[in-house]
Design a protein around this motif. Structure first.
Motif, PDB file in Angstrom:
ATOM      1  N   PHE A  85      19.143  -8.843  19.571  1.00 44.60           N
ATOM      2  CA  PHE A  85      19.692  -9.364  20.931  1.00 44.60           C
ATOM      3  C   PHE A  85      20.472  -8.319  21.629  1.00 44.60           C
ATOM      4  N   GLU A  86      20.864  -7.233  20.722  1.00 47.49           N
ATOM      5  CA  GLU A  86      21.531  -6.209  21.486  1.00 47.49           C
ATOM      6  C   GLU A  86      20.435  -5.137  22.536  1.00 47.49           C
ATOM      7  N   ARG A  87      19.353  -5.172  21.812  1.00 45.19           N
ATOM      8  CA  ARG A  87      18.130  -4.440  22.514  1.00 45.19           C
ATOM      9  C   ARG A  87      17.845  -5.272  23.763  1.00 45.19           C
ATOM     10  N   PHE A  88      17.768  -6.594  23.489  1.00 42.74           N
ATOM     11  CA  PHE A  88      17.237  -7.207  24.477  1.00 42.74           C
ATOM     12  C   PHE A  88      18.314  -7.313  25.656  1.00 42.74           C
ATOM     13  N   ILE A  89      19.591  -7.294  25.411  1.00 44.45           N
ATOM     14  CA  ILE A  89      20.537  -7.593  26.441  1.00 44.45           C
ATOM     15  C   ILE A  89      20.746  -6.209  27.174  1.00 44.45           C
TER      16      ILE A  89
ATOM     17  N   GLY B 285      26.669 -11.221  36.285  1.00 43.39           N
ATOM     18  CA  GLY B 285      27.214 -10.200  35.409  1.00 43.39           C
ATOM     19  C   GLY B 285      26.522 -10.277  34.129  1.00 43.39           C
ATOM     20  N   LYS B 286      26.427  -9.154  33.375  1.00 42.71           N
ATOM     21  CA  LYS B 286      25.830  -9.043  31.986  1.00 42.71           C
ATOM     22  C   LYS B 286      26.535 -10.167  31.126  1.00 42.71           C
TER      23      LYS B 286
ATOM     24  N   ASN C 116      25.963  -5.481  36.625  1.00 44.24           N
ATOM     25  CA  ASN C 116      26.065  -6.537  37.672  1.00 44.24           C
ATOM     26  C   ASN C 116      24.939  -7.466  37.955  1.00 44.24           C
ATOM     27  N   ALA C 117      24.158  -7.697  36.923  1.00 42.41           N
ATOM     28  CA  ALA C 117      22.660  -8.359  36.935  1.00 42.41           C
ATOM     29  C   ALA C 117      23.291  -9.951  37.298  1.00 42.41           C
TER      30      ALA C 117
ATOM     31  N   GLN D 226      24.799 -12.499  28.927  1.00 41.15           N
ATOM     32  CA  GLN D 226      24.543 -12.480  27.612  1.00 41.15           C
ATOM     33  C   GLN D 226      25.206 -13.826  26.767  1.00 41.15           C
ATOM     34  N   ALA D 227      26.211 -14.320  27.347  1.00 45.03           N
ATOM     35  CA  ALA D 227      26.762 -15.769  26.774  1.00 45.03           C
ATOM     36  C   ALA D 227      25.681 -16.855  26.735  1.00 45.03           C
TER      37      ALA D 227
END
Length: 146
Positions: free
Chosen positions: A42-46, A66-67, A52-53, A71-72
């Motif tokens: 998931f870390e690589r994915f996010i 926002g990232k 500011n996406a 992520q949440a």
């Protein structure tokens, strides 16, 4: 004469950069969907998202700015997820790249979440990348048919 040669060289260099940008964005999008498909990190994915996406789920009408909010929303640690039998979450059928925009069409394979089988779902995901090849805008069109 020397200035003409430099001008021609500069024009050729600029022309060469445009396809390279497409290939870079195309490669980044393919990497994104490979990571998403494997669903291992998931870390690589996010990390594909800019701080500011903005992600919009068109079907549900939800929008995440926002990232941290993205992520949440996408958090892979939520719930009890079981990968599809094929060993991959999705298949990409078609991908079109134009400038910094990527349109990807495919299918999420049937998977199990909290004991319930979900999918298969067809999808179209539209992404806009910035010059650092990070996603700044994404629209998900996912057919959440149960």
């Amino acid at each position: 004469m020397k200035q003409s040669v430099l001008f021609i060289f500069a024009v050729l260099l600029l022309m060469a950069c445009k396809p390279a940008l497409k290939n870079t964005i195309e490669a980044k999008a393919q990497e994104y969907f490979n990571v998403y498909t494997e669903r291992q990190s998931f870390e690589r994915f996010i990390a594909f998202y800019a701080p500011n996406a903005v992600l919009k789920d068109i079907v549900s009408g939800e929008e995440f700015e926002g990232k941290d909010k993205i992520q949440a929303f996408l958090d892979w640690s939520k719930g009890d997820f079981v990968m599809p039998e094929q060993g991959k979450l999705m298949s990409v059928d078609k991908q079109i790249v134009k400038g910094n925009t990527v349109v990807t069409q495919g299918t999420f394979h049937a998977f199990t979440y909290n004991g319930q089988t979900l999918g298969p779902w067809e999808f179209v995901i539209v992404q806009e990348y910035n010059d650092a090849q990070l996603i700044i805008k994404q629209s998900d069109w996912i057919n959440y048919a149960y």
